[in-house]
Scaffold this motif. Structure first.
Motif: not given
Ligand code: PRT
Length: 212
Positions: A9, A11, A14, A40, A42-43, A51, A53, A63, A69
């Motif tokens: 993951r 991060a 956004s 979304r 989480i991609q 992924d 985030i 995170y 993450a």
């Protein structure tokens, strides 16, 4: 699920200044992902076991430190503010800025000693408090979340401590930098809980430059 058995993951912010450059950096490493549904958070990356985030920039160190993450892309300034030490895999050529203390152009404050007893507004109270302690300066910290530059004009504060890049926002508010307390840029960080040196492997042979 143990970190060992789930997908890696990463991060990233956004929305905001580091979002596009972070995605461009991932693209330069060969990461393919479809951002068709932007809601979304989480991609899934199609080309790697990864992924992406999407979270608030200021939350990324938490995170990563917690292991929620495995990796993160954030500015050195948020690591410093939260006082979180993370393993930096690489520095990235974007997000350059400075955390400065700035005073009104017309002010009699000319040296850092002149900050003694003054009120300083900032969205970075942790970094400012540590710096003031190091300098043995006693000033009142006024924590605010944003639009810090306007606080002096409105007499909420006598000085500000904020990020600057071009210097244009300070100038527009008749403020001048007195001292830089931190130099920042984006970094790729790794959680102490990450199971494998995944990014080190894909990053190793790449040289990456953002064209501005
Ligand atoms: O996602 P979240 O809401 O938690 O974060 P945020 O709202 O702080 O995000 P954003 O997108 O504003 O900033 C994200 C990161 O970009 C910062 O934490 C820095 O690491 C980096 N960065 C680089 C900057 C700047 N340059 C910058 N100039 N962050 C903010 N600014 C602001 C500054 O606060 C000031 O208001 O831009 C203004 C000054 O810019 P100049 O060019 O006029 O000097």
């Amino acid at each position: 699920m143990s970190n060992k058995f789930r997908r890696h993951r990463l991060a990233i912010q956004s929305s905001g200044r580091l979002r596009e450059d972070s995605l461009e950096y991932m693209g330069s490493l060969g990461a393919e992902f479809s951002l068709a549904d932007d809601r979304r958070l989480i991609q899934a990356c199609q080309s790697f076991n990864l992924d992406i985030i999407s979270v608030r920039h200021s939350d990324i160190p938490r995170y990563v430190a917690s292991g929620a993450a495995d990796y993160g892309i954030c500015g050195i300034n948020v690591l410093a503010e939260l006082n979180i030490t993370a393993k930096v895999i690489t520095t990235l050529p974007f997000g350059f800025c400075k955390l400065v203390i700035a005073v009104p152009e017309s002010s009699s404050m000319q040296t850092i000693a002149d900050l003694e007893g003054e009120r300083i507004a900032t969205a970075y109270p942790g970094s400012l408090e540590r710096w003031l302690q190091d300098q043995n300066i006693h000033a009142a910290i006024i924590p605010i979340r944003g639009s810090v530059e306007v606080s002096v004009e409105l007499n909420l504060a006598d000085a500000i401590c904020d990020l600057t890049q071009s210097g244009r926002t300070l100038k527009a508010h008749q403020l001048i930098p007195l001292v830089t307390i931190l130099e920042s840029q984006a970094v790729l960080i790794q959680s102490p809980h990450a199971s494998k040196p995944f990014f080190e492997l894909i990053e190793k042979n790449k040289s990456y430059v953002v064209e501005k």
